[in-house]
Design a protein around this motif. Sequence first.
Motif, mmCIF file in Angstrom:
data_model
loop_
_atom_site.group_PDB
_atom_site.id
_atom_site.type_symbol
_atom_site.label_atom_id
_atom_site.label_comp_id
_atom_site.label_asym_id
_atom_site.label_seq_id
_atom_site.Cartn_x
_atom_site.Cartn_y
_atom_site.Cartn_z
ATOM 1 N N THR A 173 55.239 -69.653 -32.336
ATOM 2 C CA THR A 173 55.193 -70.080 -30.938
ATOM 3 C C THR A 173 55.863 -69.053 -30.046
ATOM 4 N N ASP A 174 57.076 -68.610 -30.447
ATOM 5 C CA ASP A 174 57.807 -67.595 -29.676
ATOM 6 C C ASP A 174 56.999 -66.304 -29.565
ATOM 7 N N ILE A 175 56.421 -65.890 -30.684
ATOM 8 C CA ILE A 175 55.668 -64.637 -30.731
ATOM 9 C C ILE A 175 54.410 -64.730 -29.872
ATOM 10 N N LEU A 193 57.266 -58.793 -36.213
ATOM 11 C CA LEU A 193 58.169 -59.839 -35.728
ATOM 12 C C LEU A 193 58.328 -60.964 -36.745
ATOM 13 N N LYS A 249 56.225 -64.857 -43.323
ATOM 14 C CA LYS A 249 57.541 -65.504 -43.379
ATOM 15 C C LYS A 249 58.071 -65.508 -44.816
ATOM 16 N N GLU A 299 55.579 -64.376 -26.329
ATOM 17 C CA GLU A 299 56.044 -63.024 -26.031
ATOM 18 C C GLU A 299 54.910 -62.022 -25.903
ATOM 19 N N THR A 320 62.162 -60.630 -37.912
ATOM 20 C CA THR A 320 62.953 -61.496 -37.040
ATOM 21 C C THR A 320 62.765 -62.947 -37.489
ATOM 22 N N ASP A 321 63.571 -63.824 -36.939
ATOM 23 C CA ASP A 321 63.414 -65.237 -37.270
ATOM 24 C C ASP A 321 62.624 -65.978 -36.190
ATOM 25 N N LYS A 322 61.862 -65.236 -35.383
ATOM 26 C CA LYS A 322 61.067 -65.843 -34.319
ATOM 27 C C LYS A 322 59.944 -66.676 -34.915
ATOM 28 N N THR A 323 59.652 -67.766 -34.233
ATOM 29 C CA THR A 323 58.549 -68.628 -34.663
ATOM 30 C C THR A 323 57.231 -68.068 -34.133
#
Length: 196
Positions: free
Chosen positions: A148-150, A139, A178, A153, A143-146
Amino acid sequence: MDKHNKLFIKGMVCNRCISLLNKELSRLGLQVQSITLGEVTLAENQPAINDTLLKTMLQENGFDLLRDKNELLTLQIKQLVEEGIKTQAETGTPVKFSKLISQGLNKSYDSLSTFFSYSAGVTLEKYIILRRIDKVKELLVYTDKTLTDIAYELGYSSIAHLSRQLKEVSGFNATHYKKIRKEKLAAAANNGDIAL
């Protein structure tokens, strides 16, 4: 051949494995009804499978047939772990892996965990952590998920917990992954490829 002929395949670890195996089985003249990690269901009324050709094709692509019941149980446990991680990623709802695995196989988690440790050479808890961290890395890079998002999730209790586990398991922090993403995007832009 049975209406639903199942093949259990060792060595399938990702969606690319599914795609490759689907193509290779079609090349052998077999019609695939469904395919998931470690399991292929062939459509009904198949011609007889040439075991030698099938085994050769699988081995050339890094796979093998599972025929041993212990290997099959190990595969089923791994499939349930992947299912749990996928469910967490899609819903953001934490999954209790012990419950998922014991209910999925209708056996006590303690006995399955002991079996898995013996069979796979790693504790089931450690395997779950390794697979979750693999998903985190994926991820972060694709993806550009942070973070925090990961963390949300994948059901981590905190970003700090995820960060510690990522560093402990992979040896790198989120910034490293990143950076890989930025390098891939820059290379894709320079080559005129579609961005990640």
